[in-house]
Scaffold this motif. Sequence first.
Motif, PDB file in Angstrom:
ATOM      1  N   LEU A 173       0.816  -1.215   0.000  1.00 15.88           N
ATOM      2  CA  LEU A 173       0.000   0.000   0.000  1.00 15.88           C
ATOM      3  C   LEU A 173       0.850   1.265   0.000  1.00 15.88           C
ATOM      4  O   LEU A 173       0.516   2.248  -0.669  1.00 15.88           O
ATOM      5  N   THR A 174       1.953   1.267   0.749  1.00 18.73           N
ATOM      6  CA  THR A 174       2.764   2.476   0.843  1.00 18.73           C
ATOM      7  C   THR A 174       3.604   2.726  -0.405  1.00 18.73           C
ATOM      8  O   THR A 174       4.275   3.766  -0.506  1.00 18.73           O
ATOM      9  N   ARG A 175       3.604   1.807  -1.351  1.00 21.35           N
ATOM     10  CA  ARG A 175       4.256   2.051  -2.635  1.00 21.35           C
ATOM     11  C   ARG A 175       3.359   2.844  -3.584  1.00 21.35           C
ATOM     12  O   ARG A 175       3.816   3.400  -4.580  1.00 21.35           O
ATOM     13  N   ILE A 176       2.064   2.856  -3.295  1.00 22.15           N
ATOM     14  CA  ILE A 176       1.101   3.537  -4.155  1.00 22.15           C
ATOM     15  C   ILE A 176       1.149   5.038  -3.888  1.00 22.15           C
ATOM     16  O   ILE A 176       1.233   5.463  -2.731  1.00 22.15           O
ATOM     17  N   PRO A 177       1.090   5.878  -4.926  1.00 19.12           N
ATOM     18  CA  PRO A 177       1.092   7.337  -4.712  1.00 19.12           C
ATOM     19  C   PRO A 177       0.009   7.768  -3.726  1.00 19.12           C
ATOM     20  O   PRO A 177      -1.085   7.187  -3.683  1.00 19.12           O
ATOM     21  N   ALA A 178       0.300   8.795  -2.941  1.00 19.34           N
ATOM     22  CA  ALA A 178      -0.587   9.218  -1.860  1.00 19.34           C
ATOM     23  C   ALA A 178      -1.982   9.578  -2.346  1.00 19.34           C
ATOM     24  O   ALA A 178      -2.986   9.255  -1.685  1.00 19.34           O
ATOM     25  N   ASP A 179      -2.087  10.254  -3.497  1.00 18.55           N
ATOM     26  CA  ASP A 179      -3.408  10.650  -3.972  1.00 18.55           C
ATOM     27  C   ASP A 179      -4.238   9.443  -4.399  1.00 18.55           C
ATOM     28  O   ASP A 179      -5.466   9.458  -4.309  1.00 18.55           O
ATOM     29  N   VAL A 180      -3.563   8.390  -4.854  1.00 17.57           N
ATOM     30  CA  VAL A 180      -4.278   7.163  -5.216  1.00 17.57           C
ATOM     31  C   VAL A 180      -4.677   6.392  -3.955  1.00 17.57           C
ATOM     32  O   VAL A 180      -5.782   5.852  -3.861  1.00 17.57           O
ATOM     33  N   GLN A 181      -3.793   6.355  -2.965  1.00 19.68           N
ATOM     34  CA  GLN A 181      -4.133   5.730  -1.683  1.00 19.68           C
ATOM     35  C   GLN A 181      -5.441   6.287  -1.129  1.00 19.68           C
ATOM     36  O   GLN A 181      -6.300   5.539  -0.626  1.00 19.68           O
ATOM     37  N   ASP A 182      -5.578   7.598  -1.220  1.00 24.03           N
ATOM     38  CA  ASP A 182      -6.714   8.253  -0.567  1.00 24.03           C
ATOM     39  C   ASP A 182      -8.056   7.955  -1.226  1.00 24.03           C
ATOM     40  O   ASP A 182      -9.107   8.302  -0.668  1.00 24.03           O
ATOM     41  N   THR A 183      -8.043   7.290  -2.387  1.00 23.04           N
ATOM     42  CA  THR A 183      -9.318   6.854  -2.961  1.00 23.04           C
ATOM     43  C   THR A 183      -9.968   5.789  -2.094  1.00 23.04           C
ATOM     44  O   THR A 183     -11.168   5.521  -2.220  1.00 23.04           O
ATOM     45  N   LEU A 184      -9.171   5.197  -1.207  1.00 20.81           N
ATOM     46  CA  LEU A 184      -9.717   4.177  -0.306  1.00 20.81           C
ATOM     47  C   LEU A 184     -10.501   4.779   0.856  1.00 20.81           C
ATOM     48  O   LEU A 184     -11.270   4.068   1.513  1.00 20.81           O
ATOM     49  N   ILE A 185     -10.325   6.067   1.133  1.00 18.17           N
ATOM     50  CA  ILE A 185     -10.944   6.645   2.328  1.00 18.17           C
ATOM     51  C   ILE A 185     -12.461   6.531   2.281  1.00 18.17           C
ATOM     52  O   ILE A 185     -13.111   6.070   3.237  1.00 18.17           O
ATOM     53  N   THR A 186     -13.069   6.951   1.183  1.00 24.52           N
ATOM     54  CA  THR A 186     -14.528   6.860   1.074  1.00 24.52           C
ATOM     55  C   THR A 186     -14.990   5.415   1.090  1.00 24.52           C
ATOM     56  O   THR A 186     -16.010   5.075   1.709  1.00 24.52           O
ATOM     57  N   ILE A 187     -14.236   4.551   0.420  1.00 25.28           N
ATOM     58  CA  ILE A 187     -14.603   3.133   0.378  1.00 25.28           C
ATOM     59  C   ILE A 187     -14.629   2.544   1.778  1.00 25.28           C
ATOM     60  O   ILE A 187     -15.564   1.826   2.147  1.00 25.28           O
ATOM     61  N   LEU A 188     -13.606   2.858   2.581  1.00 21.41           N
ATOM     62  CA  LEU A 188     -13.495   2.245   3.901  1.00 21.41           C
ATOM     63  C   LEU A 188     -14.349   2.945   4.962  1.00 21.41           C
ATOM     64  O   LEU A 188     -14.754   2.300   5.932  1.00 21.41           O
ATOM     65  N   SER A 189     -14.609   4.227   4.788  1.00 14.66           N
ATOM     66  CA  SER A 189     -15.407   4.935   5.801  1.00 14.66           C
ATOM     67  C   SER A 189     -16.894   4.897   5.481  1.00 14.66           C
ATOM     68  O   SER A 189     -17.726   4.606   6.357  1.00 14.66           O
ATOM     69  N   GLU A 190     -17.248   5.192   4.232  1.00  9.37           N
ATOM     70  CA  GLU A 190     -18.663   5.234   3.853  1.00  9.37           C
ATOM     71  C   GLU A 190     -19.167   3.918   3.269  1.00  9.37           C
ATOM     72  O   GLU A 190     -20.367   3.753   3.053  1.00  9.37           O
ATOM     73  N   LYS A 191     -18.240   3.000   2.977  1.00  6.46           N
ATOM     74  CA  LYS A 191     -18.593   1.697   2.373  1.00  6.46           C
ATOM     75  C   LYS A 191     -19.344   1.888   1.058  1.00  6.46           C
ATOM     76  O   LYS A 191     -20.289   1.169   0.743  1.00  6.46           O
ATOM     77  N   THR A 192     -18.895   2.870   0.314  1.00  9.09           N
ATOM     78  CA  THR A 192     -19.524   3.132  -0.981  1.00  9.09           C
ATOM     79  C   THR A 192     -18.468   3.624  -1.957  1.00  9.09           C
ATOM     80  O   THR A 192     -17.461   4.220  -1.548  1.00  9.09           O
ATOM     81  N   LEU A 193     -18.695   3.379  -3.235  1.00  6.47           N
ATOM     82  CA  LEU A 193     -17.786   3.836  -4.282  1.00  6.47           C
ATOM     83  C   LEU A 193     -18.600   4.616  -5.313  1.00  6.47           C
ATOM     84  O   LEU A 193     -19.331   4.033  -6.114  1.00  6.47           O
ATOM     85  N   PRO A 194     -18.529   5.954  -5.279  1.00  2.06           N
ATOM     86  CA  PRO A 194     -19.317   6.763  -6.226  1.00  2.06           C
ATOM     87  C   PRO A 194     -18.839   6.561  -7.666  1.00  2.06           C
ATOM     88  O   PRO A 194     -17.645   6.373  -7.926  1.00  2.06           O
ATOM     89  N   ILE A 195     -19.811   6.601  -8.595  1.00  5.16           N
ATOM     90  CA  ILE A 195     -19.513   6.569 -10.031  1.00  5.16           C
ATOM     91  C   ILE A 195     -20.145   7.824 -10.620  1.00  5.16           C
ATOM     92  O   ILE A 195     -21.259   7.788 -11.163  1.00  5.16           O
ATOM     93  N   PRO A 196     -19.470   8.958 -10.517  1.00  2.00           N
ATOM     94  CA  PRO A 196     -20.094  10.223 -10.943  1.00  2.00           C
ATOM     95  C   PRO A 196     -20.456  10.255 -12.423  1.00  2.00           C
ATOM     96  O   PRO A 196     -21.413  10.923 -12.818  1.00  2.00           O
ATOM     97  N   GLU A 197     -19.724   9.536 -13.271  1.00  2.00           N
ATOM     98  CA  GLU A 197     -20.029   9.525 -14.702  1.00  2.00           C
ATOM     99  C   GLU A 197     -21.410   8.945 -14.989  1.00  2.00           C
ATOM    100  O   GLU A 197     -22.045   9.271 -15.996  1.00  2.00           O
ATOM    101  N   LEU A 198     -21.882   8.066 -14.091  1.00  2.00           N
ATOM    102  CA  LEU A 198     -23.197   7.438 -14.271  1.00  2.00           C
ATOM    103  C   LEU A 198     -24.218   7.981 -13.280  1.00  2.00           C
ATOM    104  O   LEU A 198     -25.384   7.550 -13.293  1.00  2.00           O
ATOM    105  N   GLY A 199     -23.784   8.880 -12.405  1.00  2.00           N
ATOM    106  CA  GLY A 199     -24.689   9.389 -11.391  1.00  2.00           C
ATOM    107  C   GLY A 199     -25.159   8.318 -10.439  1.00  2.00           C
ATOM    108  O   GLY A 199     -26.292   8.366  -9.946  1.00  2.00           O
ATOM    109  N   SER A 200     -24.291   7.350 -10.160  1.00  2.00           N
ATOM    110  CA  SER A 200     -24.677   6.243  -9.279  1.00  2.00           C
ATOM    111  C   SER A 200     -23.502   5.872  -8.378  1.00  2.00           C
ATOM    112  O   SER A 200     -22.499   6.585  -8.321  1.00  2.00           O
ATOM    113  N   GLU A 201     -23.640   4.780  -7.691  1.00  2.00           N
ATOM    114  CA  GLU A 201     -22.609   4.328  -6.772  1.00  2.00           C
ATOM    115  C   GLU A 201     -22.712   2.817  -6.599  1.00  2.00           C
ATOM    116  O   GLU A 201     -23.733   2.205  -6.946  1.00  2.00           O
ATOM    117  N   VAL A 202     -21.666   2.234  -6.072  1.00  2.00           N
ATOM    118  CA  VAL A 202     -21.682   0.829  -5.666  1.00  2.00           C
ATOM    119  C   VAL A 202     -21.550   0.808  -4.156  1.00  2.00           C
ATOM    120  O   VAL A 202     -20.578   1.335  -3.601  1.00  2.00           O
TER     121      VAL A 202
END
Length: 376
Positions: A173-202
Amino acid sequence: MSVSVEPTTVEPKRGEPAEALRPHAEEAFAGELAALAAQDDRPRPARWKLSPWAVATYLLGGTLPDGTVITPKYVGPRRLVEVAVTTLATDRALLLLGVPGTAKTWVSEHLAAAVSGDSTLLVQGTAGTPEEAIRYGWNYAQLLAHGPSRDALVPSPVMRAMAEGMTARVEELTRIPADVQDTLITILSEKTLPIPELGSEVQAVRGFNLIATANDRDRGVNDLSSALRRRFNTVVLPLPESVEAEVDIVSRRVDQIGRSLDLPAAPDGIAEIRRVVTVFRELRDGVTSDGRTKLKSPSGTLSTAEAISVVTGGLALAAHFGDGVLRAGDVAAGILGAVVRDPAADRVIWQEYLEAVVRERDGWKDFYRACREVSA
């Protein structure tokens, strides 16, 4: 399904898959997992294949009531394994931290195999890992032809794990660039992954969690933000606490790897394994096993994983170019390659160790001669 090249000594039938060089954990230990599932009457979290108790038994080994022997996959403190397994049953992700070679990837794979029955939902972290590897990508032919749609979306392993209630893995994980790492924050805190291009989420379904690994030698490369670190429960995997424990780990893994490569078992190989482990432990600890002589440590990690590699290479030499008996000459070159990473500084450290320690040690004359020969 994995695809691999057929062995040249076997004529496969058309369309028949080849035997994998390294089967996934859920395939290699399918019998043990099935035996545990059949006798596991304890509560299981949603979508788990086994109960937390059975997952810990799978990793640490044991004997089931019907006599089935579960081989240890990890040799270490039981409490660490119990904490790791329990973490996956909560809403916090698991971070396995330790120096290189402490079996973080190995434990991660087996945890995912036991919990979800699938260890392949994997993101391999590197300096070039893009955001799409954690979130999602696009099938550009579909995207250009029809615009953004579910059919054009390519889910990442993490997105698939969220949708199916399974365990995802992120290596290094620490080899991944910091801005890419932070994409996990919403996934792990909100348990959701937004898909803004489709106006939806998983949204993650019950059973989803994530295991990440990181080397503590990588501090300062891409340190985790405090916001991301809070989303993890960190378990530090230590180096083996004793020579005996490390010899046991190396012996087990060399035996497993040797059988997968059709290498014959090495008679009396335990003596050479013990010498390799002793050399590695003394050099990385900076002191001889009796505590009498201070040593300089080389630049490499000299981990248990590297000891396994050295012994496996020696076993192959003994099998293919010797009489099948593992001897000092079979492991000497591998040790030199593991120790001398910096040709200037490490070579001096190695020569000093040979002359001050190995040369004077009772019963190590053959090892000294073999190491001197390859070091010349």
